[in-house]
Design a protein around this motif. Sequence first.
Motif, PDB file in Angstrom:
ATOM      1  N   ARG A 219      -3.210  -4.544  14.755  1.00  0.00           N
ATOM      2  CA  ARG A 219      -2.672  -4.759  13.410  1.00  0.00           C
ATOM      3  C   ARG A 219      -2.683  -3.439  12.631  1.00  0.00           C
ATOM      4  O   ARG A 219      -1.720  -3.095  11.954  1.00  0.00           O
ATOM      5  CB  ARG A 219      -3.521  -5.792  12.645  1.00  0.00           C
ATOM      6  CG  ARG A 219      -3.041  -6.014  11.216  1.00  0.00           C
ATOM      7  CD  ARG A 219      -3.960  -6.918  10.384  1.00  0.00           C
ATOM      8  NE  ARG A 219      -5.051  -6.224   9.739  1.00  0.00           N
ATOM      9  CZ  ARG A 219      -4.980  -5.595   8.557  1.00  0.00           C
ATOM     10  NH1 ARG A 219      -3.845  -5.579   7.886  1.00  0.00           N
ATOM     11  NH2 ARG A 219      -6.026  -4.987   8.052  1.00  0.00           N
TER      12      ARG A 219
ATOM     13  N   ASN B  83       0.835  -1.204   0.000  1.00  0.00           N
ATOM     14  CA  ASN B  83       0.000   0.000   0.000  1.00  0.00           C
ATOM     15  C   ASN B  83       0.863   1.244   0.000  1.00  0.00           C
ATOM     16  O   ASN B  83       1.098   1.866   1.032  1.00  0.00           O
ATOM     17  CB  ASN B  83      -0.862   0.031   1.268  1.00  0.00           C
ATOM     18  CG  ASN B  83      -1.936  -1.015   1.226  1.00  0.00           C
ATOM     19  OD1 ASN B  83      -2.642  -1.159   0.236  1.00  0.00           O
ATOM     20  ND2 ASN B  83      -2.051  -1.770   2.307  1.00  0.00           N
TER      21      ASN B  83
ATOM     22  N   ASN C 150      -7.257   3.062   3.703  1.00  0.00           N
ATOM     23  CA  ASN C 150      -6.132   2.915   4.631  1.00  0.00           C
ATOM     24  C   ASN C 150      -6.106   4.042   5.664  1.00  0.00           C
ATOM     25  O   ASN C 150      -5.915   3.797   6.860  1.00  0.00           O
ATOM     26  CB  ASN C 150      -4.799   2.822   3.880  1.00  0.00           C
ATOM     27  CG  ASN C 150      -4.722   1.590   2.983  1.00  0.00           C
ATOM     28  OD1 ASN C 150      -4.737   1.703   1.768  1.00  0.00           O
ATOM     29  ND2 ASN C 150      -4.667   0.413   3.568  1.00  0.00           N
TER      30      ASN C 150
ATOM     31  N   ASP D  33      -6.274  -4.571  -2.761  1.00  0.00           N
ATOM     32  CA  ASP D  33      -7.237  -4.399  -1.675  1.00  0.00           C
ATOM     33  C   ASP D  33      -7.965  -5.677  -1.285  1.00  0.00           C
ATOM     34  O   ASP D  33      -8.657  -6.284  -2.106  1.00  0.00           O
ATOM     35  CB  ASP D  33      -8.275  -3.328  -2.083  1.00  0.00           C
ATOM     36  CG  ASP D  33      -9.133  -2.871  -0.904  1.00  0.00           C
ATOM     37  OD1 ASP D  33      -8.860  -3.286   0.229  1.00  0.00           O
ATOM     38  OD2 ASP D  33     -10.068  -2.084  -1.142  1.00  0.00           O
ATOM     39  N   ARG D  34      -7.807  -6.075  -0.075  1.00  0.00           N
ATOM     40  CA  ARG D  34      -8.658  -7.086   0.567  1.00  0.00           C
ATOM     41  C   ARG D  34      -8.320  -7.063   2.061  1.00  0.00           C
ATOM     42  O   ARG D  34      -7.153  -7.290   2.434  1.00  0.00           O
ATOM     43  CB  ARG D  34      -8.396  -8.479  -0.003  1.00  0.00           C
ATOM     44  CG  ARG D  34      -9.369  -9.504   0.550  1.00  0.00           C
ATOM     45  CD  ARG D  34      -9.328 -10.820  -0.206  1.00  0.00           C
ATOM     46  NE  ARG D  34     -10.674 -11.299  -0.442  1.00  0.00           N
ATOM     47  CZ  ARG D  34     -10.974 -12.421  -1.067  1.00  0.00           C
ATOM     48  NH1 ARG D  34     -10.016 -13.200  -1.544  1.00  0.00           N
ATOM     49  NH2 ARG D  34     -12.227 -12.781  -1.243  1.00  0.00           N
TER      50      ARG D  34
ATOM     51  N   LYS E 236      -7.927   4.691  -2.692  1.00  0.00           N
ATOM     52  CA  LYS E 236      -7.874   3.615  -1.696  1.00  0.00           C
ATOM     53  C   LYS E 236      -7.013   3.994  -0.493  1.00  0.00           C
ATOM     54  O   LYS E 236      -7.400   3.792   0.652  1.00  0.00           O
ATOM     55  CB  LYS E 236      -7.360   2.342  -2.380  1.00  0.00           C
ATOM     56  CG  LYS E 236      -7.585   1.097  -1.541  1.00  0.00           C
ATOM     57  CD  LYS E 236      -6.320   0.534  -1.015  1.00  0.00           C
ATOM     58  CE  LYS E 236      -6.538  -0.550   0.006  1.00  0.00           C
ATOM     59  NZ  LYS E 236      -5.315  -1.191   0.425  1.00  0.00           N
TER      60      LYS E 236
ATOM     61  N   HIS F 274      -8.763   3.471   8.180  1.00  0.00           N
ATOM     62  CA  HIS F 274      -8.283   2.502   9.166  1.00  0.00           C
ATOM     63  C   HIS F 274      -7.414   3.183  10.222  1.00  0.00           C
ATOM     64  O   HIS F 274      -7.565   2.940  11.414  1.00  0.00           O
ATOM     65  CB  HIS F 274      -7.450   1.426   8.463  1.00  0.00           C
ATOM     66  CG  HIS F 274      -8.223   0.179   8.147  1.00  0.00           C
ATOM     67  ND1 HIS F 274      -7.710  -0.798   7.329  1.00  0.00           N
ATOM     68  CD2 HIS F 274      -9.428  -0.266   8.555  1.00  0.00           C
ATOM     69  CE1 HIS F 274      -8.589  -1.790   7.242  1.00  0.00           C
ATOM     70  NE2 HIS F 274      -9.635  -1.490   7.969  1.00  0.00           N
TER      71      HIS F 274
HETATM   72  C1  CS2 Z   1      -4.596  -1.565   6.671  1.00  0.00           C
HETATM   73  C2  CS2 Z   1      -4.393  -2.455   5.464  1.00  0.00           C
HETATM   74  O1  CS2 Z   1      -2.285  -1.811   7.077  1.00  0.00           O
HETATM   75  C3  CS2 Z   1      -3.303  -1.210   7.362  1.00  0.00           C
HETATM   76  O2  CS2 Z   1      -3.319  -0.359   8.203  1.00  0.00           O
HETATM   77  O3  CS2 Z   1      -5.245  -0.396   6.296  1.00  0.00           O
HETATM   78  O4  CS2 Z   1      -3.703  -3.603   5.816  1.00  0.00           O
HETATM   79  C4  CS2 Z   1      -5.717  -2.788   4.813  1.00  0.00           C
HETATM   80  O5  CS2 Z   1      -6.457  -3.671   5.598  1.00  0.00           O
HETATM   81  C5  CS2 Z   1      -5.511  -3.371   3.451  1.00  0.00           C
HETATM   82  O6  CS2 Z   1      -4.772  -2.474   2.675  1.00  0.00           O
HETATM   83  C6  CS2 Z   1      -6.841  -3.676   2.795  1.00  0.00           C
HETATM   84  O7  CS2 Z   1      -6.668  -3.852   1.453  1.00  0.00           O
END
Ligand code: CS2
Length: 511
Positions: A390, A208, A317, A247-248, A312, A320
Amino acid sequence: ESEPPKLSAREITMSTSLPLSQINLAKVSDEIVRPDYDRSRVKVGIVHVGVGGFFRSHEAFYTDQLMQSVDASQWGICGVGLREADRKMAAVLKKQDFLYTLIVRHPGGMIENRVIGSLVDFILGCDDPQAVIDRMSSPDTKIVSMTITEGGYNLNSDTGEFDFSNAEALHDLENPSQPKLVFGYLTAALRKRRDNGLPGFTVQSCDNIQHNGNLTRKMVLGFAHRQDPELAKWIENEVGFPNAMVDRITPVTTQADIKYLEDEFGVQDEWPVTCEPFCQWVVEDSFSNGRPQWEQAGAQFVADVTPYETMKLRLLNAGHSVLGILGSIYGHKTIDECVSDMLFAKYLRNFMDLEATPTLDAVEGIDLAAYKDSLIERFGNPNIKDNLARICLESSSKLPVFLIPTITANLRSGGSIKYAALVIATWCFYSDQGVDQHGKQLEITDQLKDALHESAKGTSEDKRSFLKLKSVFGELAANERFAQAYAEMIDRVYANQDVAVPMRKVMQDTD
Ligand code: CS2
């Protein structure tokens, strides 16, 4: 006379608990999808460095899917682990003939299980570096792909160049046949291919990172040039480095996943992978030595991946990271727990709408509002327990890619920055205190953990102290508008026992 009751299919499988392996595949319950192609005919065409959950739910899945539908037997994958930490994966996969189960958990509770067969070999580089170099330089190998994490690129963010202060990089320069970093391996293998009169392979990043192919190219060439400028020139002409958006959502495998397969199907798989149903791979078609027809398995090949990757990285990300950092301090454990909390769901949506979206270019064929709705639905999947630990792993390599570019773009355009500023201020608190707001220890894993802690600790003397970590924040500290907004957020975060208070305040100020 009564007959003994018949055993149900499930009880029969239960009574013969099967270790997953090629020979046992035929005996595995029909409810599990298995490779219906002849694995003994599959040859290695791809070497993949970094066999973790994500590679196994994504590239290996696409390749397996392709093999299920057409003859793609020249595109088998040989996994490679470079480090001691990969020893367990190597051992488990070897024992299972490189098979593993993908457990796809839908939000409504449906589960699809599938044994993936596209991985057909594995080499542990730290045991036998030459075997990895030989495999990469075999005429059959057309692609070397990798998932080495955002922090694995050995980029010096200050200079934007390959970081030669890394001891392992120096070791690799001096010991070309015993490398430690992937860049040493790629260079050694490409040298061997050139010397043998073979074409190069494509180097395919699946991490990413914005323009992951371009960055990989820059790092490989930077390293190769220091070692052998002639070789660097050859690589420049011979090797394709496609950019891609991957992406997954793939949480860390748990004991419960292993137990589920054993209890439900009597299958002993020591390292299955759980993931969400959604899957996307948008790739630039710039392969230099052929490629599988992954489009037949759902991948999209496009001329320019930029708008997809920006979308994305800045929505999914970054989303997240927003939940990961705020949620960790608040005491939430998983992403789905965050989005089922109204406050966090609203904060996330506002961040996406007010700060991330205005920095994005339109993507043809993609409705951004619908994309955001789908993200919130994906994050809310109650069967994907994606731990905030994570998400927060190696934040110092993630935030410069996921979040800081949004801040920079908004500073340039005069856009809103406060949602992101609160996240950075909370990250400072997180790095400074190392506990959540209930005093519970946080599990922090970061290459820069000590440096983050040091600069965060300086906050009591100088509110902007944390921002001075240039390798993470670049020139952000020098931007007066950001530094002021940040300092204000620092006051709020440190003054309140509850991060929900500053979160609400940011949202009130918006309304
Ligand atoms: C996440 C990613 O690393 C992270 O912080 O945002 O691992 C995410 O789950 C993946 O890129 C989903 O495709």
